[in-house]
Design a protein around this motif. Structure first.
Motif: not given
Ligand code: ATP
Length: 355
Positions: A11-13, A16-18, A36-44
């Motif tokens: 989680h970030f704040g 719940q990113a993943v 979709p954007s923000g679903c947690g792909k990059t976090t994974s």
């Molecule tokens: P996109 O397609 O837009 O890149 P994504 O699926 O890769 O989106 P993530 O970047 O994994 O999504 O983000 C998942 C959630 O976590 C989002 O709500 C994002 O705002 C939040 N998030 C990601 N990184 C951080 C961070 N370093 N600090 C705060 N919130 C974050």
């Protein structure tokens, strides 16, 4: 190298990113994460790379838990959307960078760089600076640079999204070829579902930090696990209908009885998915030749049509609901707006959602 995510949460704040992500990526597999954007792909991906740590759960490379291993020591190759090449270094030096940092003998580096240049088809560009290259060529350099350290795992984060459509398409197949040649476990993040379907051994569909479905591209497309997957992957007509008989595969939609394959769902209503390309336009003559009870025959009027080259997508209003119908671009399908048309689909082409 097998990669295992075992009940990973991050989680970030208050985001719940993943959430409770569990996934085993096989050695040599090409797996895409789409959503979709923000679903947690990059976090994974960042979790796998080691740039961030999970709150809960373990990440394993082979049998080893790598939670505490620094990114540099994970032996992972990474390619981002924006290439991140060194502007002052030429192509060869960009590719060689990771090897030089590892103090590998110059002759070995030269050999490896020329192998990689050949692999990504950039022969003759060794001395060029990044700014002298097209976006597609720069991304090839980024790929070669990531592969230079002979990583066991390759992570690609939207590597093609900054490129124009044609280059994208070509590089898609190049990435696949290079991945297969190198036999490297690859995790590919994209928001482009078509890209994910066309390039992957398996696709993970995510929404709001949670895995919605994992499967082969064909399974994801033909047998979506739920409404989210059905609407995110491709174009779907999703109908909500009352159940008449599960065993017989009969449902009632807007007072019309439709046939489906037999299904298990023990509910009063179900949602069914019918892909636009599975619905055909039928003429009076076709209708007279239809066997049996003439079920799955609908009448509606054409609200709109969009030309896609090899096919035309019609929006047909059936009882107040718009259905998309893809028809081949043939002379007999020069349907006009407002025209009344008859639609037909096979019962086998109806997918009953389980939730
Ligand atoms: P996109 O397609 O837009 O890149 P994504 O699926 O890769 O989106 P993530 O970047 O994994 O999504 O983000 C998942 C959630 O976590 C989002 O709500 C994002 O705002 C939040 N998030 C990601 N990184 C951080 C961070 N370093 N600090 C705060 N919130 C974050």
């Amino acid at each position: 190298m097998q990669v295992t995510l075992d009940h990973i949460s991050k989680h970030f704040g208050n985001v719940q990113a993943v959430q409770d992500l569990s996934l085993a990526i096989q050695d040599g597999e090409f797996l895409s994460i789409v959503g979709p954007s923000g679903c947690g792909k990059t976090t994974s991906l960042r979790l796998i790379a080691g740039f961030i740590q999970p709150d809960k759960g373990n990440i394993l490379f082979g049998q080893d838990v790598v939670n505490q291993v620094a990114p540099k020591k994970r032996n992972v190759g990474i390619v981002f959307q924006n290439y991140a090449l060194f502007p002052n270094l030429n192509v060869a030096d960009n590719i060689a960078f990771g090897l030089q940092a590892r103090k590998i003998p110059a002759s070995e580096i030269a050999q490896k760089v020329s192998e990689l240049i050949r692999l990504v088809k950039l022969e003759g560009k060794e001395a060029a600076r990044p700014r002298e290259l097209s976006g597609g060529q720069q991304q090839r350099v980024a790929l070669a640079r990531a592969l230079a350290i002979s990583p066991k795992i390759l992570l690609l984060d939207e590597p093609l999204s900054a490129l124009d459509a044609k280059v994208r398409l070509m590089l898609r197949y190049e990435i696949k070829r290079i991945q297969q040649q190198a036999g490297i476990t690859t995790i590919y993040v994209t928001h482009d579902q078509e890209e994910a379907l066309s390039i992957s051994d398996r696709v993970v569909v995510m929404e709001k930090g949670i895995i919605q479905q994992v499967g082969a591209p064909e399974t994801i497309y033909k047998q979506p696990a739920n409404q989210f997957v059905a609407s995110f992957i491709g174009i779907s007509n999703i109908l909500t209908a009352n159940v008449i008989s599960q065993e017989q595969g009969e449902i009632s939609w807007n007072g019309i009885t439709l046939c489906t394959p037999a299904f298990q769902q023990n509910t009063a209503t179900v949602q069914v998915v019918i892909r636009p390309e599975k619905i055909t336009l039928v003429t009076e003559r076709d209708i007279s030749e239809l066997d049996g009870s003439k079920r799955n025959l609908l009448t509606g009027h054409v609200e709109g049509k969009v030309f896609f080259g090899p096919m035309i997508r019609l929006a047909v209003n059936v009882q107040g609901v718009t259905l998309f119908v893809d028809v081949p671009e043939l002379a007999q399908y020069h349907v006009k707006g407002g025209e009344t048309v008859s639609l037909y689909f096979h019962r086998e082409d109806v997918w009953v959602l389980s939730s």
